[in-house]
Design a protein around this motif. Structure first.
Motif, PDB file in Angstrom:
ATOM      1  N   SER A   1      40.778 -27.705   5.132  1.00  0.00           N
ATOM      2  CA  SER A   1      39.693 -27.320   6.138  1.00  0.00           C
ATOM      3  C   SER A   1      38.627 -27.770   5.992  1.00  0.00           C
ATOM      4  O   SER A   1      37.666 -27.926   6.881  1.00  0.00           O
ATOM      5  CB  SER A   1      39.596 -25.701   5.974  1.00  0.00           C
TER       6      SER A   1
ATOM      7  N   TYR B   1      37.401 -30.097   8.950  1.00  0.00           N
ATOM      8  CA  TYR B   1      36.993 -29.294  10.017  1.00  0.00           C
ATOM      9  C   TYR B   1      35.504 -28.910   9.751  1.00  0.00           C
ATOM     10  O   TYR B   1      34.777 -28.733  10.827  1.00  0.00           O
ATOM     11  CB  TYR B   1      37.968 -28.138  10.301  1.00  0.00           C
ATOM     12  N   THR B   2      35.390 -28.558   8.668  1.00  0.00           N
ATOM     13  CA  THR B   2      33.975 -28.123   8.128  1.00  0.00           C
ATOM     14  C   THR B   2      33.085 -29.444   8.362  1.00  0.00           C
ATOM     15  O   THR B   2      31.897 -29.071   8.841  1.00  0.00           O
ATOM     16  CB  THR B   2      33.838 -28.029   6.595  1.00  0.00           C
TER      17      THR B   2
ATOM     18  N   GLY C   1      33.364 -31.742  10.835  1.00  0.00           N
ATOM     19  CA  GLY C   1      33.250 -31.815  12.325  1.00  0.00           C
ATOM     20  C   GLY C   1      32.410 -30.601  12.774  1.00  0.00           C
ATOM     21  O   GLY C   1      31.468 -31.072  13.628  1.00  0.00           O
ATOM     22  N   ALA C   2      32.323 -29.622  12.100  1.00  0.00           N
ATOM     23  CA  ALA C   2      31.421 -28.409  12.615  1.00  0.00           C
ATOM     24  C   ALA C   2      29.863 -28.682  12.150  1.00  0.00           C
ATOM     25  O   ALA C   2      28.894 -28.529  12.954  1.00  0.00           O
ATOM     26  CB  ALA C   2      31.786 -27.051  11.881  1.00  0.00           C
TER      27      ALA C   2
END
Length: 428
Positions: A123, A126-127, A129-130
């Motif tokens: 994850s 994705y962190t 990307g956020a």
């Protein structure tokens, strides 16, 4: 409140923003690693790098307030070739720098919100990307004013907590009594220690080419206040920020040296593990009760650094493209504001490029940071030389020119940067 003090407080911004951007990777990562691996063996080098690089960053503020233009405009006056060189240097470095800062920030974000512990190690991408998406949105809508407000608050919290951790750690004493103040192995060109020295100096306190950001932020602050600060006020504000940055570098080294050196413990390679390790340095000194505060402060300062990097590269690239555009009449002064299409496109480009590099390097934070910092160091002499040339040119206002002492320090710094860059290139 005294009018001079009021004006000085109003001028605060570019120097504090510079300090925040510098404190990020060079201090939290590189200084801590230096202390953990070499004790105080590289302290002299950290102090020397901060001293000898100082003039070239100071020239960014000096040039901006004296001429009303950024250093990038000065590069254009030097010759179109210099603008192209700066563009090439920026394109080569910005994705690696953005990736290095983003990876560290994502690690602290993960540590604060326990993302990978809840959703799994995968994850973290994705962190990131956020995180990048949030930076783009904040800067796209809030621009400099949002950046300025965030930095001042989180920078103060981290400064106080770091000084407290250092004081308590120094009182408790080091984990081992054999703390060296000189490490001869760093002069072995065939050792990994020498490569680390180059990487350490590359971003100590930060990359020299980032001096252009300081000139742009100085102009933006003046535009925001709708008044031009004096040269004295501008340099005083910058020197305050630079001084804070220079002070905190050995502080992080002390934490790494006192708590980790000689214990056999190593700083983890991955961004999440490294962030957790840095937080542990604080909590071992101050106490477990401080963990939530330190975690939030560390993430906040790295988030501010990430915002600064995104804004700095986008703002500087925007200016370069405008100066290279055929219609030169439209590029006088600051030209287009930072909500232009070019600025927004560069925000997206920096975010996407940095994200792809993080995806490629995976969890190898150390390798990513070392590549970015080494690139910065090799490119430093040229930028330093041009900055010096701009503030000593006949066209530069005589009253704003550097003193003889500052010029001597500048030439010494230029020799220092050039010598180490040549040694590294021959060795590499």
């Amino acid at each position: 409140m005294d009018s001079k003090l009021k004006r000085f407080i109003q001028s605060l911004g570019p120097g504090i923003l510079f300090a925040s951007t510098a404190i990020g990777v060079s201090h939290l990562v590189q200084s801590t690693r230096a202390g953990a691996s070499f004790g105080f063996g590289l302290l002299w080098l950290v102090l020397l790098a901060n001293l000898l690089k100082w003039p070239f960053f100071e020239f960014g503020s000096r040039y901006a307030v004296a001429t009303g233009e950024s250093l990038i405009d000065g590069y254009r006056k030097t010759g179109r070739w210099m603008l192209w060189i700066y563009l090439i240097i920026t394109v080569i470095s910005m994705f690696f720098v953005g990736a290095a800062v983003g990876a560290v920030t994502a690690g602290f974000m993960d540590n604060l919100f326990q993302i990978s512990a809840t959703w799994g190690a995968g994850s973290l991408i994705y962190t990131t990307g956020a995180l990048f998406g949030t930076c783009i949105v904040i800067l796209g809508f809030g621009k400099y004013s949002a950046l300025d407000k965030i930095i001042k608050v989180v920078g103060f919290v981290l400064l106080i907590s770091t000084l407290a951790a250092v004081a308590i750690t120094a009182f408790k004493g080091p984990a081992t009594q054999a703390l060296p103040f000189f490490s001869p192995e760093v002069f072995d060109l065939n050792s990994s220690s020498f490569a680390f020295v180059i990487a350490l100096m590359g971003w100590m306190p930060t990359a020299v080419d980032l001096s252009t950001w300081n000139s742009l932020w100085t102009l933006e602050r003046a535009k925001q206040l709708k008044q031009k600060p004096s040269l004295k006020e501008t340099l005083r504000e910058f020197n305050l920020g630079y001084g804070i940055s220079a002070l905190l570098a050995p502080c992080f080294m002390l934490l790494g040296a006192y708590i980790l050196f000689g214990t056999g413990q190593k700083m983890p390679q991955g961004s999440a593990g490294f962030a957790s390790s840095v937080i542990d340095l604080y909590t071992q000194s101050i106490g477990a009760w401080s963990r939530p505060i330190i975690t939030a402060a560390a993430f906040s300062i790295m988030f501010g650094t990430c915002l600064g990097v995104f804004d700095g590269y986008s703002r500087s690239m925007e200016r370069v493209f405008l100066l290279l555009s055929p219609n030169q009449k439209q590029t006088k002064g600051l030209g287009f504001t930072s909500n232009s299409v070019v600025y927004l496109l560069m925000l997206l480009a920096v975010g996407l490029g940095a994200f792809l590099i993080i995806f490629q390097f995976g969890n190898s934070l150390k390798k990513l940071v070392d590549i970015a910092t080494t690139l910065s160091f090799v490119m430093a002499p040229l930028i330093a030389a041009i900055n010096l040339k701009l503030v000593t040119a006949k066209s530069f206002p005589a009253k704003a020119r550097p003193s003889k002492a500052l010029l001597i320090l500048s030439y010494t710094g230029l020799v220092f940067l050039t010598a180490f860059a040549l040694i590294y290139l021959i060795w590499a």
